[in-house]
Each structure stands twice: as structure tokens, then as C-alpha cells.
Design an enzyme around this catalytic site. Structure first.
Site, short mmCIF file in Angstrom:
data_model
loop_
_atom_site.label_atom_id
_atom_site.label_comp_id
_atom_site.label_asym_id
_atom_site.label_seq_id
_atom_site.Cartn_x
_atom_site.Cartn_y
_atom_site.Cartn_z
N SER A 108 -0.22 14.05 -47.76
CA SER A 108 -0.18 15.24 -48.60
C SER A 108 -1.59 15.72 -48.98
O SER A 108 -2.44 14.92 -49.35
CB SER A 108 0.61 14.93 -49.86
OG SER A 108 0.54 16.02 -50.74
N THR A 110 -5.93 8.41 -54.12
CA THR A 110 -7.38 8.21 -54.07
C THR A 110 -7.90 7.39 -55.26
O THR A 110 -7.32 7.38 -56.33
CB THR A 110 -8.09 9.58 -54.06
OG1 THR A 110 -7.59 10.34 -55.17
CG2 THR A 110 -7.80 10.33 -52.79
N ILE A 148 -1.92 4.24 -50.89
CA ILE A 148 -2.42 4.55 -52.21
C ILE A 148 -2.92 6.00 -52.26
O ILE A 148 -3.30 6.57 -51.25
CB ILE A 148 -3.60 3.61 -52.59
CG1 ILE A 148 -4.74 3.70 -51.59
CG2 ILE A 148 -3.12 2.21 -52.74
CD1 ILE A 148 -6.00 2.90 -51.95
N ASN A 197 3.97 12.56 -57.03
CA ASN A 197 2.54 12.32 -57.22
C ASN A 197 2.26 12.12 -58.71
O ASN A 197 2.20 13.08 -59.46
CB ASN A 197 1.78 13.52 -56.66
CG ASN A 197 0.29 13.43 -56.86
OD1 ASN A 197 -0.21 12.47 -57.45
ND2 ASN A 197 -0.43 14.42 -56.38
N LYS A 257 1.47 19.65 -48.98
CA LYS A 257 0.58 19.71 -50.12
C LYS A 257 1.39 19.74 -51.41
O LYS A 257 2.48 20.31 -51.45
CB LYS A 257 -0.24 21.00 -50.01
CG LYS A 257 -1.49 20.93 -50.80
CD LYS A 257 -2.47 22.01 -50.53
CE LYS A 257 -3.42 22.00 -51.72
NZ LYS A 257 -3.76 20.65 -52.18
N CYS A 299 -1.57 12.75 -61.63
CA CYS A 299 -2.08 13.89 -62.37
C CYS A 299 -2.14 13.55 -63.86
O CYS A 299 -1.37 12.74 -64.35
CB CYS A 299 -1.16 15.09 -62.21
SG CYS A 299 -0.52 15.27 -60.55
N ALA A 359 -11.81 17.15 -55.25
CA ALA A 359 -11.23 17.58 -56.53
C ALA A 359 -10.73 19.00 -56.31
O ALA A 359 -11.30 19.96 -56.78
CB ALA A 359 -12.27 17.52 -57.64
C1 FMN Z 1 -8.51 17.04 -49.78
C2 FMN Z 1 -7.42 16.13 -50.23
C3 FMN Z 1 -6.34 16.64 -50.95
C4 FMN Z 1 -5.32 15.81 -51.40
N1 FMN Z 1 -4.26 16.34 -52.07
C5 FMN Z 1 -3.23 15.53 -52.45
C6 FMN Z 1 -2.08 16.07 -53.07
O1 FMN Z 1 -1.96 17.27 -53.26
N2 FMN Z 1 -1.09 15.21 -53.46
C7 FMN Z 1 -1.19 13.86 -53.24
O2 FMN Z 1 -0.29 13.12 -53.60
N3 FMN Z 1 -2.26 13.33 -52.63
C8 FMN Z 1 -3.28 14.13 -52.22
N4 FMN Z 1 -4.36 13.59 -51.58
C9 FMN Z 1 -4.40 12.14 -51.32
C10 FMN Z 1 -3.92 11.83 -49.90
O3 FMN Z 1 -2.59 12.23 -49.70
C11 FMN Z 1 -4.05 10.32 -49.60
O4 FMN Z 1 -3.25 9.60 -50.51
C12 FMN Z 1 -5.48 9.83 -49.74
O5 FMN Z 1 -6.38 10.80 -49.29
C13 FMN Z 1 -5.73 8.53 -48.98
O6 FMN Z 1 -5.54 8.68 -47.61
P1 FMN Z 1 -6.75 8.97 -46.58
O7 FMN Z 1 -7.82 7.98 -46.88
O8 FMN Z 1 -6.15 8.84 -45.23
O9 FMN Z 1 -7.22 10.36 -46.85
C14 FMN Z 1 -5.39 14.42 -51.12
C15 FMN Z 1 -6.47 13.91 -50.41
C16 FMN Z 1 -7.48 14.74 -49.95
C17 FMN Z 1 -8.62 14.14 -49.19
#
Ligand code: FMN
Ligand code: FAD
Ligand code: FAD
Ligand code: FMN
Ligand code: FES
Ligand code: FES
Lengths: 303, 258, 303, 258
Positions: free
Chosen positions: A21, A193, A191, A127, A45, A130, A70
Site C-alpha cells: 500500500s 515503516t 511491518i 493501517n 493506497k 496513523c 511522509a
Molecule cells: C511512499 C510510501 C507510501 C506509503 N503509504 C502507505 C499507506 O498509505 N498505507 C500503509 O499502510 N502503508 C504505507 N506505506 C508503507 C508500505 O506499505 C510498507 O509497509 C513499507 O514501505 C515497508 O515495505 P517496503 O520496505 O517494501 O517499502 C508506504 C510506504 C511508502 C514508501
């Protein structure tokens, strides 16, 4: 015979790979690169009740083997997600995981109830990272009681299974996982972030306009693996694993840790083809590892 | 919009910390137009993590080559500067909308205003404008004489003014000073450079037909991550947005908040 | 005139750069590469009451821009550290920060009391990331009450200032920092390693014999910066910053976040000369940034 | 023990996934002896993070060159295999104690037992032993014929037996099988290879004068991080230890727990 198909609550997937997402928008951009039906599922998203612009820019900063973001939950709002994005996605035969967010419990409930009725939404990803405005900004995701309460309420209104997406920024991830499992979660996604920051040496200010942001990418993979390893031994609901995945090897590592499916986030930005590439490379890797079906790997490091 | 491994055909240091890089492509080149950019991976691994957005400076469809010009400063661009002829880089592109040549008619006059490392995309644009029979005037601002590049190349295409902030070369002052002092007249503005410069252009010529190329830190470069958005001007709701990577990087004067 | 000298509780340093505990042994190995008097201070490997062999091998695993370690506090034991290691270090005019560890409160007290009397030990670094055997394995470092209690007791017996080394594996780092500050800590050291894991795909077991280990290196830098940024705005004791530092730029970033000195860990393994190189490069970077003395940078991102 | 940028003089694929790499050095070469290793940084950045320990296969003090032989498999060694002649790598070394040539007297007989990618350090050792007037017998075990390398080079120095586990080349079986079946006699054993092979040697020849080179995952490579320790044999306390990077990698038979 498929060696990758996976059955999870609500999700009948041709393979256990989905974009994470927030890293795939609502699919339109990546559809220009490949057929989205290649994917096991798509986590869209985060949708919120209202249209959100999100945070001021800069919204991303690079880190060693990772990045900070962010974005601030920018999204067109529930009505538009339902009327436009999800309808557009209907042309593809692929289950959608609807990531939902909010700052008030009522918002979550409204989004969950309405979005779970969409034709192609097969699961909700809750999610909880927040900030909870009512509780003074504490995120829903760091207090087991608050998370459990929210999970219960969302479960009550959702027409599809609910996966709770855990934040890694906690002392005890197992406690969080158990709390949401007991509250009725059908699965976990982990997880999200790690909270991080970069500072611009010349401007003497954080690079991100928001100050801190979420750290993603290969840098956080060891933390994700550790947490999934811990949690999967305690809960009995399936885990969608994520955090730094960028190769078929990474996918196997997450499965061995205890995941039953994975999401690929940041890696899409580096290589738009990363998901189909991983899907294509998995069978060969399974051969090498002497594995017939990928399910055999789930929890293999502790079973 | 494709991903392609492009081979480095030449790499030259053309000004202080500024490099001109020629890339041999296959399919990608045929898709490119003036003002678009490439998203370049400067190494194989995860260090640095992200691709780097770099504008297309010129396009040679016959040879299937693209030229980019970049300033080496940070980790990624320094690594790019260390690459040798024969090395390959992964390129995602061409990205963005590009400068609209069609916004100016044959016989009209366009002023191309570049600031520092914003100058490169104006070069292909200028060639396209000239090819269409448009008169081009270039006003190129740099910090100092050591930063100046492509002056002769632009001069071959049309009237060219160079300005430096410290007066070590050409006109002493800003690009706006040059336009005012020389009384340059034009039908269209095309510009790329630092945001303060773009703001000054917008403030000085709010009513003109003009196009500005913006910069922002990017994640995906293709519109998926929402890293690079900007506000739309005169939007009372505050929630309208444009993505610089796909709706831009080029916007009409008055379109988005700078 | 020096532009790098730094006065912190107990520590009068010619520059604010020290090797991090556990990444420099007791100095002997690096003394073969350069004169240890080049350093601002030296944080020695954790000392425990008893001689410890530590964990079985493999004890390290590589990760993207980082590494995991599970050394298990191997050290020759307090008596030997006092009689051999510290005495050997006396030949160098450099303040020693004695990192101390244990699994029982009494152990910590004994080590603190005795080691703080050593001639060249100018400060204690209280490593509270170890499991507390009495409290059933919960680490001292994740419960503010337990950490605060331990800090008080160690302060009572220590002849030198006490820096408490915080674990980043907590929901609320500010709460931990405030708790130990109130308990009398003279300073903070942060961050220790993040808990992580890597799994060997072929053996289907964690690479580390211990299972999980501590993640260090550039991968964790954004987490360290974020935590120091948060904590430094709330506490009034100085912070020794660490986590992924490998360049003069990194040092400045930590100072701007709120650190008053830094420790360099993992980077020593990659480049044995990293500490003197950073020290040599700092003045030039200060020039570029228009800074006369490095103290001007402390907390510069929020002041 | 120094850190030096060494230039790649040659890089050859000499067996399946096995590369022979020649490095041009300055001071480092003069310090090196048989059985020591190098800690090699295969890239500039943080990916991969750590140096890679690789044994010295031969030392050319005249030319100031070192040869190493490694198997490309993981991330770091694959990157090393992609390096070109002229590229530089940062090398920390020489590290470790090395094989004791002095443990064998001129006129005596030494058997050098190598397993797979443990074979390389035996080559310089063999040259040194031969130079001292010691008779060398080489028993080299590999998985399969495609993995075999340096057979002729060893043959030039002394009697050489190759064994493969699948029987596709030389003797079908283990190195221990060869020694027993051929009734090889010797005064000293020198060995390097996988731990199960070293254990088998120790079990079969517990009373012999012998030296085994061990492997372990390393952090610093210089004795500071305690990553690479092993237990000492017959230590009732269980807390005695040796560091493979500095006390080893070579230990006498019976010295440490394998
Ligand atoms: C640009 C960006 C936007 C993200 N937006 C969301 C979000 O809207 N909802 C959510 O649950 N996680 C969001 N995440 C977290 C990712 O879904 C994921 O959990 C996290 O990035 C770890 O995976 P990765 O290391 O493969 O990116 C976002 C991550 C990134 C990098
Ligand atoms: C559409 C577009 C076109 C561009 N065209 C050119 C060009 O033709 N020539 C040129 O020299 N530069 C150009 N830039 C700026 C260029 O992208 C940055 O200078 C470069 O990304 C900095 O990378 P680094 O490795 O030097 O710095 P680092 O500090 O290592 O970069 C860290 C991160 O910040 C990002 N970043 C840093 N500065 C900028 C910036 N100014 N804009 C966007 N991202 C940034 C990097 O992409 C990277 O993700 C363009 C930027 C955009 C958005
Ligand atoms: C003293 C010593 C001498 C060696 N000599 C040789 C040699 O001459 N030729 C050769 O091919 N190999 C040699 N090895 C093994 C070699 O170090 C590993 O094969 C190599 O580090 C693996 O790196 P990678 O990038 O391929 O794998 P990756 O999987 O990317 O490695 C990840 C991490 O694990 C470590 N690692 C993985 N396998 C080993 C191993 N077997 N031993 C130690 N660390 C390991 C790596 O160093 C790295 O830190 C030696 C090892 C030691 C300890
Ligand atoms: C091999 C190794 C051993 C360590 N041992 C200790 C220790 O004994 N005591 C301690 O407080 N921290 C120890 N640490 C943590 C470091 O002191 C430091 O806090 C951490 O590694 C982050 O810094 P870095 O990223 O620069 O390595 C150790 C770290 C490593 C990598
Ligand atoms: S960079 Fe991702 S949307 Fe523009
Ligand atoms: S590798 Fe660090 S002590 Fe041996």
C-alpha cells in the site's frame, strides 16, 4: 500445476506477491508496464473519508539502503476511490486489499463499512500507524488496547476479512499482534515503516518538510524478519510480510520467517517490473531449494 | 515509458562539477521529447537507493542517443561521474510531459530562460523551436564563470545572453535583469532553473504565455507514490494537486504554486 | 585553537569522536593502525562481573547497509579488564568510557563501583539493553521504571558520571530518556542496536546461532537521528549519538539532531582508520558550513 | 596489517564459479605469508556492508602482486567477479597467522589436504615448503570435475591426487579415502577446507602433527569484534577462546574445537 497459489482469508491469490500500500497508487501507473493480473493481489493506497492533500514537500528523503516518506495519506477520498479507482481496477481479475486509514475511530468505521462492499475489495488492511487525534496523537498502532478496540469495531462493519497492519515502532510487537488477533483480526500485515529522520546539513533542518517520516526499503528487512519470526510463532492468523523485499530470495526469507504472503513496496520505485520479475523467478528458486509449493516454506525457520 | 540499460558513449566534464553524458539507447530514445527527464539508477545495489531524475539535454534519434548534463554533488551524481565509457546504467524514461513546442507559432519569438543546472533541457527545446521556424533568444544565468556551459551551442541557435551572479562572465546580475535591461521582447517564455528564479519570472511576467519546468524530490518518477506533488494556484480547497513527475515537470505560468 | 574540543560530564575531550563500545575491543587492535590519543575518548567493550564466552557462532550476519551481531557480551570479566585492559590503556592520554553490562542488578552495581575507580575511566556507559534475568528476561532498557531504578543504584556507587545507553527497541524513547534523566543520569548514549534477524534460505534457520541480533550500521542512522532529535529537545543532559556514523557529514547530522559527541561503531570494521579520518575531515566541513566550533551545531535542527 | 587500494591486474574464471584474481599492491605484498588472508571491500558504498575474507593463494614479491582464488556465489563475491582489470579494491591485510612452514623440517614429507575453495592457500604454502626442501603431496577434494582448478600447478610442485565426490574426475570419494587407499605417509598435515573435512582429518589423525585453517563469519577481521571466536579443546571452563581472524585462521590439530 501452480506452485505459488495461496488461499488466505478473503484472498484467493494466483501467487502470494502484492504491491504494498502506498507504493503502487491505485495501479494505473504500473498498468502501463505490465498486466496487473500477473499479481497475486493489489494493496491500494490508504483511503480516508475525506480527500487529503497530505504533507508539504519534500516528502521523501533517501537513506542508506532505504528511504523516508511522509506523504501524509494523500488520497482522493473514499467517494472517489469507490467511484473511480476501484471501478477502474475492476477490469483486472485481481483481488484488491483496501488499505484504510483515519485519525478518528468513526472515520475508520465509515471507510471500512463502505469500501468493504466494493465488488473487487476482498480484504481490508487496517493501517493503524496513523496518529489518533482523540488520544492526543498517540498512534492507534502503539497501544494494544486502542488497537484492539479499533479492530473490533472495524471487524463489526466490514463485509470482508480484516488484516491489521502493525507498526514496528513498539517495544513488544507480540503483545500488539496478540491483542488484535483476540479482537478478531483475520490476518496481520507487517511491518509498516520505522520512524526515522534525515537532516539537511546546510539548511540545518530535517529534509522532510514534516520532520520525521517512515523508513522503508532493504534497510528495515532484518527488523521485519525478526518481528514476523516472533509473531508467527504465537498467533494463528496468517501474516502478509513486508519491509525491504526486492527479490525472490527475500520472499523466501519472509516465508521462512513465518509470512504466508508478501507485499513489495519501495522496490517498485527502483524497478517498476520488480513484482512480475519476482513472480517469474520464484519457481526456479523453489526448484533450487527443493520445494514443490511455496506454502511448504511458511514458518520454515522455526517449525 | 520503459526501463532500459543504456551504455555510456561519452562522459565529459564541461564546467565546474558539471558533466555531459551521452547514452546509447534502443527503444527509449525514439519516445523522448524536449523537456522530459530520465530516472537514472547510478549503481546496481541499494546504495544509493533511489533513481536520480535528470533532464534530457538533447536527443539524437538517428544515432539512438540521448545527452544529459548534470552537476555532480551528492552521493548518486558523484557515482555517476565516476562511470566510464562502456559502463551501463539503468534508465527509466522518458518521463514527464516536456516543453510544448506547439504553444509557439512559426515566426513568433521565444525566450528561453535557464538557471544553472536548469539550462540543459532548454537545449533540445531550442533546437525544436528553431526547426519549427521560431526565433529563439537564450538568457542563461549561472553563479560564476566557472559554472557556464553550452554558451556556444546556444549561440549557434540564436541570440544568447549569459549572466553571472558574481559578474565574472557576461552580464552581471540575474536573468530577469538581462531581459529588462536589454528590453528583450518575446511571445513565449520557456524556463527551467531554481525555484526562486521561476518565481521571479512568474512575478515579472504574470500575464505572459510561458512554461516553467519544476523540480522536486521524487520516489517513483511515474506518478504512483505522491512524493512530488504541488498545489494548484487559486485553489480555495487546498486539496487540488499536480504531480511534477507526470503532470509536469513543465507547467504553464499561473498553473501551480511555486 | 581547537574547534573540536568538547567538555561533557566527566569527559574532557580533544574532539567529540569516540569508537563505540563493542566495536573497538579494548583498543589494542586499532592501536596498530594509529595513535589512540587521536581519539576524543574510547568506549571499551562491555565489562561484566564474570568472564563470559558469549554466544555460539555465527555471531554476525550482513544486511543491506548494516550488520547483525549477537556477540553475547563476551569479555574477560571485570578483574581482567581492570588488571589488564585498563592498565594497558593507561599509556594513552585518552579518557575511557567504561561500558558495563549484566543480567542482575547486583552485577551492574559491582562493575560500576569497581570500574569507576580505575584511573583512566572518566565515565560509565550503562548498557541497559541486556535481558534482566530477575524480571524474566525483559531487558532493563525497555521498561522506564526498571531502567530508572538501575540508573539510581549505579549512580549511587559510581565515582564518575554515568551515561545511560538507550535501546531503540521501545515505543516511546522520550519516556525512557526522561526516566533515566530523573533518576540522575549525567548523560545519554543512543542508540544501541535495533533487534533484527536474517534467515539462511538453505539451512532454513536464522544465520545467527543466537537467532536474532542487534542491527547496526548506516541502515539504522535515520532511526538514531529521529530519536536523538526527539530526546534532545526534552532532556537537559548531553547525548552521545551513534548509529551508522561513517563520515564527518554523519557527525554533523548527529550534532544538528542534538548530540554533543558521537560514537562510531560498525564503520571501524569496514575502515580501521575511520575515526581519525573523520576527525581530520571535520574542520574542513565546519569551514564549508561556516561554523567556528562544533558546539555551535548541537541541536541546530530544532534550536 | 595495512589498508591498501590494490589494482586488479587480471581476473580469470578457472572453474565453475571460481575466479583467479591477481592484485597489484604496494607495501602490503611484502608483509604477506602463506595461509594468511585478505579482507576485501568489493564496492565503495555500504552495499554490501562488510569486507570479505579471502585467502592468499600466491605471493609474487618481485612483481608486488598477490593472487587470490574465490568462488562467486553471494552478493559480495558476485560483485567482485564483475570487476574489470584496472579497477581498484580496498584490501585490509595481510591478516591472520598463516601456515607454519617451520613446523616441518627440510627432507620431511608434508601432505597438503584441500577441500574445494579451501585449496587456494595451500598453493603458496606448497611453494614455500618445496623451497625449503620438503616433499609435498597434495590431496585435493572437489564436488565435481567442473569445480577442479590448479591441478597442474600443484602437480608441478609434487605428487597430486584429485578426488571428486561424484567421481567425475580423479578418485571417486573423499580426501581421507585417498590418503588411506593410497597409503600416503607424511610427517606433517596442512589442510584447509570445509569444517566436516577438517573434523574428519582430526578424527582420523588425532596424533599427527598437523595444521588446519578454519573459516568463520567475520566482522572486523583484526581481533576487535569477537565475531569469529571458537572454543579451545579440553577446556573445562568453556570460556577459553581463540579468534580465528588473529589467533588463526590456522590452528594445530587438537588446539580448538571444530
Ligand atoms: C511512499 C510510501 C507510501 C506509503 N503509504 C502507505 C499507506 O498509505 N498505507 C500503509 O499502510 N502503508 C504505507 N506505506 C508503507 C508500505 O506499505 C510498507 O509497509 C513499507 O514501505 C515497508 O515495505 P517496503 O520496505 O517494501 O517499502 C508506504 C510506504 C511508502 C514508501
Ligand atoms: C525533473 C527533474 C529534472 C532534473 N534535471 C536535472 C538535470 O538535467 N541536471 C542536473 O544536474 N540535475 C537535475 N535535476 C536535479 C537532480 O535530480 C538532483 O541534483 C539529483 O537528484 C541529486 O542527486 P545527488 O546524488 O547528487 O544528491 P543526494 O543528496 O545524494 O540526493 C539524495 C536524494 O535527494 C534527491 N535530490 C537531491 N536534490 C534534488 C533536486 N534538486 N531535485 C530533485 N531531487 C533531488 C535525489 O534524487 C536523491 O533521491 C533534476 C531534477 C528533477 C526533479
Ligand atoms: C579466513 C578465511 C579465508 C577464506 N578464504 C577464501 C578463499 O580463498 N576463497 C573463497 O572463495 N572463499 C574464502 N573464504 C570464504 C569467503 O569469505 C566467503 O565465501 C565469502 O565471504 C562469501 O561472501 P559472499 O559475498 O559470496 O556471500 P554473502 O552471502 O553475500 O555473504 C554475507 C556475509 O557472510 C559472510 N560469509 C558467507 N559465507 C562465509 C564463509 N564461508 N566464511 C566466512 N564468511 C562468510 C560474508 O563474508 C559476508 O559477511 C574464506 C573465509 C575465511 C574466514
Ligand atoms: C559487534 C558489535 C558489538 C557491540 N557490543 C556492544 C557492547 O558490548 N555494549 C554496548 O553498549 N553496545 C555494543 N554494541 C553497539 C554499539 O556500541 C553501537 O551502539 C551500535 O553498533 C550502533 O552504532 P554503529 O551503527 O556505528 O555500529 C555493539 C555493536 C556491534 C556491531
Ligand atoms: S515521484 Fe512518485 S508520484 Fe511523482
Ligand atoms: S572478525 Fe572481529 S574478532 Fe575476528
Amino acid at each position: 500445476m501452480s506452485r505459488l497459489n495461496m488461499e488466505l482469508p478473503g484472498l484467493s491469490m494466483r501467487n502470494p506477491i502484492m504491491p504494498a500500500s502506498g507504493c503502487f497508487g491505485f495501479g494505473k501507473e504500473y498498468a502501463k508496464f505490465y498486466n496487473l493480473e500477473k499479481l497475486g493481489a493489489i494493496a491500494i493506497k490508504a483511503a480516508t473519508v475525506e480527500t487529503r492533500f497530505g504533507n508539504p514537500t519534500p516528502r521523501v528523503a533517501e537513506t542508506s539502503s532505504g528511504m523516508l516518506n511522509a506523504i501524509g495519506l494523500q488520497n482522493p477520498g473514499l467517494d472517489s476511490v469507490l467511484a473511480n479507482e476501484l471501478v477502474w481496477l475492476e477490469q483486472y481479475d485481481v483481488p484488491i486489499v483496501a488499505n484504510i486509514a483515519g485519525t478518528k475511530t468513526e472515520d475508520y468505521i465509515e471507510v471500512a463499512e463502505r469500501i468493504s462492499k466494493a465488488k473487487n475489495v476482498h480484504a481490508i488492511e487496517l493501517n493503524i500507524s496513523c496518529p489518533n487525534v482523540k488520544e492526543g496523537g498517540i498512534t492507534f498502532g502503539t497501544d494494544p488496547k486502542v488497537a484492539s478496540e479499533l479492530t473490533k469495531l472495524v471487524k463489526e462493519v466490514s463485509s470482508v476479512p480484516v488484516y491489521v497492519k502493525l507498526s514496528p515502532n513498539v517495544t513488544d510487537i507480540v503483545e500488539m499482534a496478540v491483542a488484535v488477533e483476540e479482537a478478531g483480526a483475520d490476518g496481520l500485515a507487517m511491518i509498516n515503516t520505522l520512524l526515522g529522520m534525515r537532516i539537511d546539513l546546510r539548511k540545518r533542518k530535517p529534509i522532510l518538510a514534516n520532520g520525521s517520516g517512515g523508513l522503508s526499503g532493504p534497510a528495515i528487512k532484518p527488523v521485519a524478519i525478526r518481528m514476523i519470526h516472533q509473531v508467527s510463532q504465537v498467533v494463528s492468523i496468517p501474516i502478509i510480510g513486508m519491509g525491504g523485499i526486492s527479490s525472490a530470495e527475500d520472499v523466501v526469507e519472509f516465508f521462512l520467517a513465518g509470512a504466508s504472503a508478501v507485499a513489495v513496496g519501495t522496490a517498485n520505485f527502483v524497478d517498476p517490473f520488480v513484482c512480475p520479475t519476482i513472480i517469474d523467478e520464484l519457481p526456479g528458486l523453489l526448484d533450487e531449494l527443493g520445494v514443490e509449493h511455496i506454502t511448504e516454506l511458511i514458518g520454515g525457520s522455526w517449525k | 515509458m520503459i526501463v532500459e540499460n543504456m551504455e555510456i558513449v561519452s562522459q565529459k566534464n564541461i564546467a565546474s562539477q558539471v558533466y555531459e553524458l551521452v547514452l546509447q539507447g534502443q527503444e527509449l530514445v525514439s519516445l523522448a521529447i524536449q523537456g522530459q527527464f530520465l530516472h537514472v539508477k547510478v549503481s546496481e545495489g541499494t546504495d544509493p537507493m533511489l533513481r536520480r531524475p535528470i533532464s534530457i539535454a538533447s536527443i539524437d534519434k538517428d544515432k539512438n542517443q540521448l545527452t544529459v548534463i548534470y552537476r555532480a554533488g551528492g552521493r548518486g551524481t558523484n557515482m555517476l561521474a565516476n562511470k566510464q565509457v562502456g559502463d551501463q546504467v539503468s534508465v527509466l524514461g522518458p518521463l514527464g510531459n516536456g516543453f510544448p513546442v506547439e504553444a509557439t507559432n512559426a515566426g513568433e519569438k521565444a525566450v528561453l530562460i535557464g538557471g544553472g543546472i536548469g539550462v540543459p533541457p532548454l537545449y533540445e527545446l531550442s533546437m525544436q523551436l528553431v526547426a519549427k521556424g521560431i526565433t529563439v533568444i537564450h538568457v542563461l544565468g549561472f553563479a560564476s564563470s566557472k559554472d557556464v556551459f553550452y554558451e556556444e551551442k546556444f549561440t549557434e541557435l540564436g541570440e544568447t545572453y549569459v549572466a553571472t551572479m558574481d559578474g565574472t562572465k557576461g552580464y552581471h546580475g540575474t536573468v530577469i535583469d538581462v531581459i529588462k535591461d536589454k528590453g528583450i521582447s518575446f511571445d513565449t517564455i520557456y524556463s527551467c532553473g531554481p525555484t526562486p528564479m521561476l518565481k521571479a519570472i512568474e512575478t515579472t511576467f504574470p500575464e505572459e504565455r510561458g512554461f516553467l519546468s519544476l523540480e522536486e524530490r521524487m520516489g517513483c518518477g511515474i506518478g504512483a507514490c505522491f512524493a512530488c506533488v504541488c498545489h494548484v494556484q487559486n485553489d480555495p480547497t487546498g486539496i487540488a494537486y499536480k504531480k511534477i513527475c507526470t503532470d509536469g515537470p513543465v507547467f504553464a505560468i499561473g498553473e501551480v504554486e511555486l
